[in-house]
Design a protein around this motif. Structure first.
Motif, PDB file in Angstrom:
ATOM      1  N   GLU A 144     -35.000  -0.888  35.745  1.00  0.00           N
ATOM      2  CA  GLU A 144     -33.952  -1.702  35.103  1.00  0.00           C
ATOM      3  C   GLU A 144     -32.584  -1.164  35.474  1.00  0.00           C
ATOM      4  OE1 GLU A 144     -33.628  -2.358  30.803  1.00  0.00           O
ATOM      5  OE2 GLU A 144     -35.700  -3.047  30.856  1.00  0.00           O
ATOM      6  N   THR A 145     -32.501   0.162  35.592  1.00  0.00           N
ATOM      7  CA  THR A 145     -31.251   0.830  35.960  1.00  0.00           C
ATOM      8  C   THR A 145     -31.402   1.371  37.380  1.00  0.00           C
ATOM      9  OG1 THR A 145     -32.174   2.738  34.804  1.00  0.00           O
ATOM     10  CG2 THR A 145     -30.529   1.467  33.625  1.00  0.00           C
ATOM     11  N   GLN A 153     -33.095  -7.911  40.809  1.00  0.00           N
ATOM     12  CA  GLN A 153     -34.493  -7.548  40.551  1.00  0.00           C
ATOM     13  C   GLN A 153     -35.006  -6.704  41.714  1.00  0.00           C
ATOM     14  OE1 GLN A 153     -36.920 -11.011  39.703  1.00  0.00           O
ATOM     15  NE2 GLN A 153     -35.277 -11.920  38.506  1.00  0.00           N
ATOM     16  N   GLU A 192     -24.314  -3.536  39.631  1.00  0.00           N
ATOM     17  CA  GLU A 192     -23.748  -2.840  38.469  1.00  0.00           C
ATOM     18  C   GLU A 192     -24.076  -3.566  37.165  1.00  0.00           C
ATOM     19  OE1 GLU A 192     -19.554  -2.263  39.227  1.00  0.00           O
ATOM     20  OE2 GLU A 192     -20.017  -1.213  41.097  1.00  0.00           O
ATOM     21  N   GLU A 193     -24.135  -4.892  37.231  1.00  0.00           N
ATOM     22  CA  GLU A 193     -24.401  -5.679  36.013  1.00  0.00           C
ATOM     23  C   GLU A 193     -25.898  -5.900  35.773  1.00  0.00           C
ATOM     24  OE1 GLU A 193     -22.024  -9.137  36.808  1.00  0.00           O
ATOM     25  OE2 GLU A 193     -20.186  -7.924  36.850  1.00  0.00           O
ATOM     26  N   LYS A 194     -26.741  -5.184  36.533  1.00  0.00           N
ATOM     27  CA  LYS A 194     -28.205  -5.215  36.371  1.00  0.00           C
ATOM     28  C   LYS A 194     -28.789  -6.614  36.543  1.00  0.00           C
ATOM     29  CE  LYS A 194     -28.051  -1.409  33.069  1.00  0.00           C
ATOM     30  NZ  LYS A 194     -28.274  -1.034  31.683  1.00  0.00           N
ATOM     31  N   GLN A 195     -28.193  -7.399  37.446  1.00  0.00           N
ATOM     32  CA  GLN A 195     -28.690  -8.751  37.710  1.00  0.00           C
ATOM     33  C   GLN A 195     -29.737  -8.755  38.833  1.00  0.00           C
ATOM     34  OE1 GLN A 195     -25.179 -10.929  38.726  1.00  0.00           O
ATOM     35  NE2 GLN A 195     -24.366 -10.968  36.644  1.00  0.00           N
TER      36      GLN A 195
END
Length: 217
Positions: A148-149, A84, A79-82
């Motif tokens: 990215e999302t 990869q 959720e926090e886009k951490q």
């Protein structure tokens, strides 16, 4: 369908999900990952739980948490886009440019005739995908996607509407001709874990990608 384990420790498993295997039992019945969770306990008492979603047709890296605390932490990292994520896709067409970024907001629509799908829409949720051309053969292009999302069908819609060429075999956003499945593969996954070593997994190129003459090099 054999489930290859790409990463394993006390709180996480990453499997190489076969293309064509849905996560949940289909309405019409048939095999699913749900049926296989027992064999993925690997000596633990609990069933592991998928942290994120992969479409039925998409092969490759799927992260499962082996306890509720890990599930909560890994879900937060997504959720926090951490996290990869690296995907490989074969698009039905050739690309003039070598790389770029697609930023198209996505919204869900539904009709009685066609069911639901995602469409680019200004008022939709933001979605960003970085892409790079890797190889071209016989009018097909192997593309690396780094989203990215994590929107539903993001890469599939971004390929069709952003690149102008749908993924090969995509029956919703392109054509089911040319491949028995939508040619998308979750090739790599890196999940940070604070002080612990990150989860790093790489899924080998599937045989159906290689059969079209492509390699991941």
């Amino acid at each position: 369908m054999e489930l290859e384990i790409l990463f394993e420790d006390g709180e996480a498993l990453v499997i190489d999900k076969p293309g064509g295997l849905p996560l949940d039992t289909p309405r019409a019945g048939g095999p699913s990952l749900e049926d296989r969770l027992d064999e993925l306990k690997l000596g633990f008492h609990r069933h592991p739980a998928p942290v994120h979603r992969l479409d039925r047709d998409t092969s490759g890296c799927l992260l499962l948490a082996r306890n509720p605390k890990a599930l909560k932490r890994f879900s937060a990292a997504f959720e926090e886009k951490q996290v990869q994520k690296r995907y490989l896709g074969i698009v039905a067409g050739t690309l003039a440019e070598m790389e770029g970024t697609i930023a198209l907001n996505l919204s869900k629509v539904s009709t009685a005739k066609d069911g639901w799908r995602m469409i680019p829409a200004k008022k939709g949720k933001p979605a960003v995908t970085h892409w790079r051309k890797l190889d071209e053969k016989n009018g097909l292009t192997l593309v690396e996607f780094r989203p990215e999302t994590g929107r539903t069908h993001q890469i599939r819609v971004h390929a069709a509407s952003g690149l102008g060429h749908a993924l090969l075999g995509d029956p919703v956003y392109g054509s089911s001709k040319g491949a028995p499945r939508t040619m998308l593969h979750a090739a790599g996954l890196t999940v940070p874990r604070g002080d612990k070593e990150p989860i790093v997994a790489v899924a080998p190129l599937p045989k159906d990608f290689a059969a079209l003459g492509f390699s991941d090099e």
